[in-house]
Design a protein around this motif. Sequence first.
Motif, mmCIF file in Angstrom:
data_model
loop_
_atom_site.group_PDB
_atom_site.id
_atom_site.type_symbol
_atom_site.label_atom_id
_atom_site.label_comp_id
_atom_site.label_asym_id
_atom_site.label_seq_id
_atom_site.Cartn_x
_atom_site.Cartn_y
_atom_site.Cartn_z
ATOM 1 N N GLY A 96 32.939 32.897 41.473
ATOM 2 C CA GLY A 96 32.272 34.165 41.213
ATOM 3 C C GLY A 96 31.662 34.201 39.828
ATOM 4 N N TYR A 97 32.433 33.761 38.850
ATOM 5 C CA TYR A 97 31.903 33.759 37.488
ATOM 6 C C TYR A 97 30.797 32.728 37.314
ATOM 7 C CZ TYR A 97 33.644 37.158 34.237
ATOM 8 O OH TYR A 97 33.819 38.324 33.544
ATOM 9 N N LEU A 103 35.933 40.514 36.820
ATOM 10 C CA LEU A 103 34.982 40.560 37.933
ATOM 11 C C LEU A 103 34.898 41.970 38.511
ATOM 12 C CD1 LEU A 103 35.830 37.220 39.780
ATOM 13 C CD2 LEU A 103 33.643 37.786 38.706
ATOM 14 N N LEU A 142 35.084 37.915 44.757
ATOM 15 C CA LEU A 142 36.219 38.694 44.258
ATOM 16 C C LEU A 142 37.206 39.064 45.360
ATOM 17 C CD1 LEU A 142 37.789 40.297 42.143
ATOM 18 C CD2 LEU A 142 36.105 42.150 42.398
ATOM 19 N N LEU A 152 29.611 38.255 43.455
ATOM 20 C CA LEU A 152 30.711 39.222 43.463
ATOM 21 C C LEU A 152 31.473 39.234 44.785
ATOM 22 C CD1 LEU A 152 29.031 42.156 41.514
ATOM 23 C CD2 LEU A 152 30.856 40.643 40.704
#
Length: 358
Positions: A80-81, A23, A104, A101
């Motif tokens: 996030g992914y 990330l 993260l 993002l």
Amino acid sequence: MSEAVVDDIVAVLPPLLQTLESLSFVARNLNPPDFDRVMQIAGEPEEALQAVRPRLAAWPEKFAHVKTALEAAIEPALSGYAGLRAVQNGDGDLVSVFRALRYLPRAQEALYPLTELPPVSGFFIAPDLREDTELQAKLAAKPNADTGIFHERNEPGSRGGFSMYVPEYYTPDRTWPLVMALHGGSGNGRGFLWSWLRDARSRGAILVAPTATGQTWALMGEDTDTPNLNRILDQVRTRWTIDETRLLLTGMSDGGTFSYVSGLDGASRFTHLAPVAATFHPLMAEMADAERLRGLPIFITHGRLDWMFPVQTARQTQGLLSAAGAKLIYREIDDLSHTYPREINAEIMQWLNDEQER
């Protein structure tokens, strides 16, 4: 710890740390035209993390604090992914990428309490210092009083507060450099803290990450942020031993621009400025305090691929401030778009320390 718990930790940590590194890679290398290419290079680390996640299901109660921290880090890492994958599959835009993002730093904050575990501690050390045995020993020791991460009225959604980090090996018998790092527009200090924490922890600096009083920094109209930064600085100085010759004001995007706005004022208490991906209007040089500018150490970082503030702006700023007498260093990074390049922190810290010695 029981052997089974140790086995689970050994299984979970590598894919978790790899997902966070991945990330970070996307965040650093994000450039809208290259999004798909960056995602391909990043790979699919979240699949391995998802596969080992069930191993945390049945731990003994006495290890609940470890389990809770790991779960609290895994959830935002996977979220996030998931957000990035949605955009990759055509569902979302650049705003959606930035939103994804933001998970993260939440994952990093959740994981940090587990730095008692060597792999986690290593993750929060600057890559070039991970083999430094003296640093490892200092970080493995019992933390000193008044160290670690603090949040002052800086919950998500709040404005005007700050987050900060004091290295666990801090002692009050010597002075410490201070880095005040300003987030970008619509961001917050609690998240931006993690752009600098590895380097503050590894290189010995007190880190302060304020949140703007408004939606972004006071670039127009009444300046409500400079008084707040001064208040925060005073609050920190009363509790920790700060080196008054190494007070760095830095920031990303709007935060970098505000480091000019506030830092070029004749009354500014900051000794060094390091704007990143910032914009600068020529009138700012004309309006700046001439005596303040003369000999002022300024370290400018900008990406050649910056799509928000074209690199020509930074090149022009370099010329204007140099002509005004500033002691200027300019770094133009070929593969950098409008993102934060954490790799520049080491050079900025070295510059801050070297300037103080001259």
